[in-house]
Enzyme design. Structure first.
Site, PDB file in Angstrom:
ATOM      1  CE  LYS A  22      65.072  20.819  54.755  1.00 51.40           C
ATOM      2  NZ  LYS A  22      64.841  20.035  53.526  1.00 51.40           N
ATOM      3  CB  SER A  23      59.768  24.071  51.491  1.00 50.17           C
ATOM      4  OG  SER A  23      59.877  22.724  51.842  1.00 50.17           O
ATOM      5  NE  ARG A  27      58.749  25.320  46.804  1.00 49.52           N
ATOM      6  CZ  ARG A  27      59.206  24.150  47.275  1.00 49.52           C
ATOM      7  NH1 ARG A  27      60.194  24.121  48.157  1.00 49.52           N
ATOM      8  NH2 ARG A  27      58.675  23.017  46.851  1.00 49.52           N
ATOM      9  N   GLY A  95      68.194  17.561  48.522  1.00 54.36           N
ATOM     10  CA  GLY A  95      67.388  17.115  47.378  1.00 54.36           C
ATOM     11  C   GLY A  95      66.541  18.246  46.832  1.00 54.36           C
ATOM     12  CB  SER A 168      57.637  14.461  44.333  1.00 53.20           C
ATOM     13  OG  SER A 168      58.758  15.308  44.440  1.00 53.20           O
ATOM     14  CG  ASP A 321      60.344  16.162  54.969  1.00 53.10           C
ATOM     15  OD1 ASP A 321      60.642  15.162  54.283  1.00 53.10           O
ATOM     16  OD2 ASP A 321      60.412  17.333  54.536  1.00 53.10           O
ATOM     17  CE  LYS A 348      60.786  12.272  51.267  1.00 53.83           C
ATOM     18  NZ  LYS A 348      60.524  13.365  50.314  1.00 53.83           N
ATOM     19  NE  ARG A 352      64.369  11.372  56.557  1.00 52.83           N
ATOM     20  CZ  ARG A 352      64.118  12.594  56.148  1.00 52.83           C
ATOM     21  NH1 ARG A 352      62.907  12.919  55.751  1.00 52.83           N
ATOM     22  NH2 ARG A 352      65.074  13.498  56.118  1.00 52.83           N
TER      23      ARG A 352
HETATM   24  C1  S3P Z   1      60.189  19.360  49.701  1.00 51.63           C
HETATM   25  C2  S3P Z   1      59.414  18.307  49.309  1.00 51.63           C
HETATM   26  C3  S3P Z   1      59.500  16.986  49.926  1.00 51.63           C
HETATM   27  C4  S3P Z   1      60.205  17.012  51.272  1.00 51.63           C
HETATM   28  C5  S3P Z   1      61.452  17.849  51.241  1.00 51.63           C
HETATM   29  C6  S3P Z   1      61.116  19.274  50.840  1.00 51.63           C
HETATM   30  C7  S3P Z   1      60.069  20.645  48.978  1.00 51.63           C
HETATM   31  O1  S3P Z   1      60.224  16.121  49.066  1.00 51.63           O
HETATM   32  O2  S3P Z   1      60.535  15.708  51.683  1.00 51.63           O
HETATM   33  O3  S3P Z   1      62.068  17.872  52.515  1.00 51.63           O
HETATM   34  O4  S3P Z   1      60.575  21.662  49.472  1.00 51.63           O
HETATM   35  O5  S3P Z   1      59.464  20.648  47.896  1.00 51.63           O
HETATM   36  P1  S3P Z   1      59.493  15.348  47.831  1.00 51.63           P
HETATM   37  O6  S3P Z   1      59.021  16.348  46.884  1.00 51.63           O
HETATM   38  O7  S3P Z   1      60.574  14.479  47.250  1.00 51.63           O
HETATM   39  O8  S3P Z   1      58.400  14.545  48.487  1.00 51.63           O
END
Ligand code: S3P
Length: 443
Positions: A22-23, A27, A95, A168, A321, A348, A352
């Site tokens: 997902k991350s 991007r 988020g 973060s 996560d 989150k 959570r």
């Molecule tokens: C993520 C960072 C994390 C993670 C989220 C994905 C990212 O959040 O919990 O699911 O892709 O950079 P935080 O940056 O708020 O810790």
């Protein structure tokens, strides 16, 4: 709300491939949209979160096209070339999508309005709007900077040096993405390193990124602004945060042997694997390789007698996560598993920590929860029989469905539809291994 029940399962067996990370998917779409030329992405996660980012980049002028399963093409507009969106950008539950896109928008002289679902609109955004405002962007949001929110990007963004007050990757990435549009060096100092997919992908697209590790464990990440980003192919590995569900399921369901193929093994994401191994989990990495600039491997996982451990707070960023599903492993482990440094879990997709505690309580698992800690007392028999409130949180839903595979009585989650935000096909993948899930009339 579609409720789903998990029943005690026979040994799990087979080979599965988790969906794309997902991350990295968010991007890849954003950088593809900012690059000059055509970016081809393979293995993109087609969950709702990422589809929202694809739609947002399209609304900002990039030509985003799905070619086939996980195969997408993005014709970028070039850094600075985004256009003002005609409609509100709806980031759904995501988020990551919302915060990273705020960074992108902060460096473009346009006005955009962003919203999300009820969960996202409750989450704190000041952590990104505050540093981005220092760079010259303006934000008008609700209390605490919450969505819906209007962004007016900076015409002449300023580079900053910023020390993250919370670990973060989203905040780090938002600043680096805004820094692309600023002249000179934008630096983020991370007291504890977080996932570095932005740094890796920025380099891949031709930006200059410098990373310096300090003796005290902190990390300085600097992007040199105003690069020409050049379209590059991106191969997205499987998401270790999604692999976590079949992984824990295989460890706790007696007799299981499961292979999870093509899992991203970036060392800043593997805290769960380290912890489960300390608990006695038999997890073998086979066929380690580099794909798309990230370490990747296949995991062979066998049912294991787990025992409780203390998870150091410093490990939290590398498994942030994964605490919901670790709590499930802990419920099945002999003794106490102590988890500390969990404050970020409160902000989150749901609170959570509270959601895990409610779910454990509903299923007869003993635990103690503090403001930023959780201690679970586990054992070979989990009563189960609970109805779990998922609170619009995909990972709470998947975690407690995994618990139901070993509990004495079935475990029901009140709403499984959020699972599609990160793990479309979760149900089919798990039932393919032998999991038993049944639809329930809504409670
Ligand atoms: C993520 C960072 C994390 C993670 C989220 C994905 C990212 O959040 O919990 O699911 O892709 O950079 P935080 O940056 O708020 O810790």
């Amino acid at each position: 709300m579609p409720a789903l029940t998990a029943h005690a399962a026979p040994p799990l067996a087979g080979t599965v491939t988790p969906p794309g990370d997902k991350s990295i998917s968010h991007r890849a779409l954003m950088l593809g949209g900012l690059a000059v030329g055509r970016t081809l992405i393979e293995g993109l996660l087609e969950g709702d979160d990422v589809l929202r980012t694809a739609a947002a980049m399209a609304a900002l002028g990039a030509a985003v096209r799905r070619l086939g399963a996980g195969a997408w093409q993005v014709d970028g507009v070039g850094l600075g070339g985004l256009v003002e969106p005609a409609e509100v950008l709806d980031m759904g539950n995501s988020g990551t999508g919302a915060r990273l896109l705020m960074g992108v928008l902060a460096g473009h002289p346009l006005t955009a309005i962003m919203t999300g679902d009820a969960s996202l609109n409750r989450r704190p955004m000041a952590r990104v709007t505050e540093p981005l405002a220092r760079m010259g962007a303006q934000f008008v949001g609700r209390a605490g900077g919450r969505l819906p929110l209007a962004v007016v990007g900076a015409r002449d963004p300023l580079p900053i040096e910023y020390r993250l007050p919370v670990p973060s990757a989203q905040v780090k990435s938002a600043i680096l993405l805004a820094g692309l549009s600023a002249p000179g060096e934008t630096t983020v100092i991370e007291p504890e390193p977080t996932r570095d997919h932005s740094e890796r992908l920025l380099g891949h697209f031709g930006a200059e990124v410098r990373v310096v590790d300090a003796a005290d464990g902190s990390r300085r990440v600097t992007v040199i602004g105003q690069p020409e980003l050049i379209a590059r192919p991106v191969v997205v590995p499987g998401d270790p945060s999604s692999a976590a569900f079949p992984l824990v399921a295989a460890l706790i369901v007696p007799g299981s042997v499961v292979t999870i193929a093509n899992v991203g093994l970036n060392p800043l994401r593997t805290g769960l694997i380290d912890t489960l191994r300390e608990m006695g989990g038999q997890i073998e990495v086979v066929n380690p390789r580099i794909a798309g600039g990230e370490p990747v491997g296949d995991l062979v996982v066998r049912h294991s007698a787990l025992r409780g451990v203390t998870v150091p707070a410093a490990r939290a960023p590398s498994m942030i996560d994964e605490y919901p599903v670790l709590a499930i492993a802990a419920a099945c482990a002999e003794g106490r598993t102590v988890m500390r440094g969990l404050a970020e879990l409160r902000v989150k997709e749901s609170d959570r920590l509270a959601a895990i505690a409610r779910g454990l309580a509903a299923n007869g698992v003993a635990f103690e929860a503090g403001p930023d800690s959780l201690a679970v007392s586990g054992g070979p028999r989990v009563p189960g029989g609970g109805l779990v409130a998922t609170a619009m949180d995909h990972r709470i839903a998947m975690s407690f469905l995994v618990l139901g595979l070993v509990a004495d009585r079935p475990v029901t989650v009140d709403d499984d539809h959020m699972i599609d935000t990160s793990f479309p096909g979760f149900r089919a993948l798990m039932t393919g291994l032998g999991a038993i899930f049944a639809d329930e009339a809504a409670a």
